[in-house]
Design a protein around this motif. Sequence first.
Motif, PDB file in Angstrom:
ATOM      1  N   THR A   3     -48.365  10.419  -4.991  1.00 16.06           N
ATOM      2  CA  THR A   3     -49.064   9.327  -4.338  1.00 16.06           C
ATOM      3  C   THR A   3     -48.529   9.164  -2.935  1.00 16.06           C
ATOM      4  OG1 THR A   3     -47.461   7.772  -5.233  1.00 16.06           O
ATOM      5  CG2 THR A   3     -49.429   8.161  -6.536  1.00 16.06           C
ATOM      6  N   SER A   4     -49.370   8.637  -2.032  1.00 19.18           N
ATOM      7  CA  SER A   4     -48.983   8.558  -0.627  1.00 19.18           C
ATOM      8  C   SER A   4     -47.942   7.475  -0.371  1.00 19.18           C
ATOM      9  CB  SER A   4     -50.230   8.295   0.230  1.00 19.18           C
ATOM     10  OG  SER A   4     -50.891   7.130  -0.216  1.00 19.18           O
ATOM     11  N   THR A   5     -48.004   6.393  -1.122  1.00 14.92           N
ATOM     12  CA  THR A   5     -47.056   5.301  -0.916  1.00 14.92           C
ATOM     13  C   THR A   5     -46.442   4.906  -2.253  1.00 14.92           C
ATOM     14  OG1 THR A   5     -48.887   3.720  -1.120  1.00 14.92           O
ATOM     15  CG2 THR A   5     -48.260   4.401   1.103  1.00 14.92           C
ATOM     16  N   PRO A   6     -45.474   5.681  -2.760  1.00 15.64           N
ATOM     17  CA  PRO A   6     -44.928   5.383  -4.087  1.00 15.64           C
ATOM     18  C   PRO A   6     -44.144   4.080  -4.122  1.00 15.64           C
ATOM     19  CG  PRO A   6     -43.664   7.125  -3.032  1.00 15.64           C
ATOM     20  CD  PRO A   6     -44.854   6.878  -2.159  1.00 15.64           C
ATOM     21  N   GLU A   9     -40.297   5.945  -7.763  1.00 18.24           N
ATOM     22  CA  GLU A   9     -40.105   7.389  -7.689  1.00 18.24           C
ATOM     23  C   GLU A   9     -38.868   7.781  -8.492  1.00 18.24           C
ATOM     24  OE1 GLU A   9     -40.385  10.962  -4.386  1.00 18.24           O
ATOM     25  OE2 GLU A   9     -39.981   8.911  -3.715  1.00 18.24           O
ATOM     26  N   GLN A  30     -43.920   9.872  -9.687  1.00 15.60           N
ATOM     27  CA  GLN A  30     -44.261   8.942  -8.617  1.00 15.60           C
ATOM     28  C   GLN A  30     -45.367   8.012  -9.102  1.00 15.60           C
ATOM     29  OE1 GLN A  30     -45.323  10.784  -4.916  1.00 15.60           O
ATOM     30  NE2 GLN A  30     -43.234  11.377  -4.413  1.00 15.60           N
ATOM     31  N   GLY A  32     -47.808   4.943  -7.449  1.00 14.01           N
ATOM     32  CA  GLY A  32     -48.195   4.230  -6.244  1.00 14.01           C
ATOM     33  C   GLY A  32     -48.358   2.741  -6.487  1.00 14.01           C
ATOM     34  N   GLU A  35     -51.079   0.941  -8.937  1.00 13.69           N
ATOM     35  CA  GLU A  35     -51.585   1.863  -9.961  1.00 13.69           C
ATOM     36  C   GLU A  35     -51.400   1.302 -11.361  1.00 13.69           C
ATOM     37  OE1 GLU A  35     -51.755   6.414  -9.799  1.00 13.69           O
ATOM     38  OE2 GLU A  35     -49.785   5.929  -9.004  1.00 13.69           O
ATOM     39  N   THR A 194     -48.391  -3.438 -10.194  1.00 18.50           N
ATOM     40  CA  THR A 194     -48.375  -2.046 -10.658  1.00 18.50           C
ATOM     41  C   THR A 194     -47.984  -2.062 -12.123  1.00 18.50           C
ATOM     42  OG1 THR A 194     -47.686  -1.299  -8.464  1.00 18.50           O
ATOM     43  CG2 THR A 194     -47.315   0.220 -10.299  1.00 18.50           C
TER      44      THR A 194
END
Length: 265
Positions: A3-6, A9, A30, A32, A35, A194
């Motif tokens: 994902t681009s902005t976790p 992680e 990961q 995001g 999510e 999330t």
Amino acid sequence: MKTSTPLIELKAVDRRYETGLLALQGLNLQVGAGEFISLIGPSGCGKSTVLRLVAGLDRPTAGQVLCEGEVVKAPTGLAGFVFQEPTLMPWANVSTNVELPLRLRGGMSAAQRDQTARAALAQVGLAEFADAAPKELSGGMKMRAAMARALVTQPSLLLLDEPFAALDEITRFALNEVLLQLWRPEGAKAPAFTAVFVTHSLYEAVYLSQRVLVMGSRPGRIVDEVVVDAPYPRDASFRSSAVFAAACGRLSQALAEASAESVLG
């Protein structure tokens, strides 16, 4: 899938217990912000261990667990946790049970805590049971109270460890709906939190999630991922859709391979 902005992680995480048991090995993950993912896999593969590491209730033997880019070294105020059992205090009413995280955190008056707890109970449909004793609640209602308690501090991350496993199918479906409404409230521009959800039910995982991650047998690691390409809100009709059937079919195959590995290993 990266994902681009976790928000979360896990990097090459191992967890070996003092007994020598290697629960996780080289696990990478990961998640995001916003999510909804599920973890699924054979019993004993380390799903609950992953949640405990993310929550800061346990530490990795090797590798790193990060939340918002920071190494997790202790329990974080960012996370709410819903366990397999509601674990409500039998001597306190439902509202007092729900306000416990606020009491532990401090900084609020008794009246503010009570008001906030009752608002959280209203979110899960238990407003009229705020003054009831836990013994007066059904199993599904107790789990609703546990969800309210986990969300009362408005965490940005909700960790759920098989919360509906002991419930009958009708109650389970109803709580799936409640959880999705809490995660993505009607009219909201973004999810409220999330979610990382552990379950043994592939059908539940597909219904709830954007991604379902399959863990292999111990030592646990991610061996497959199924993306559920279906919009929200989801309702009962989604369970009879082609997308649902296809995702369940692929996930069933991945689980069979993971379980066969467990038996052969």
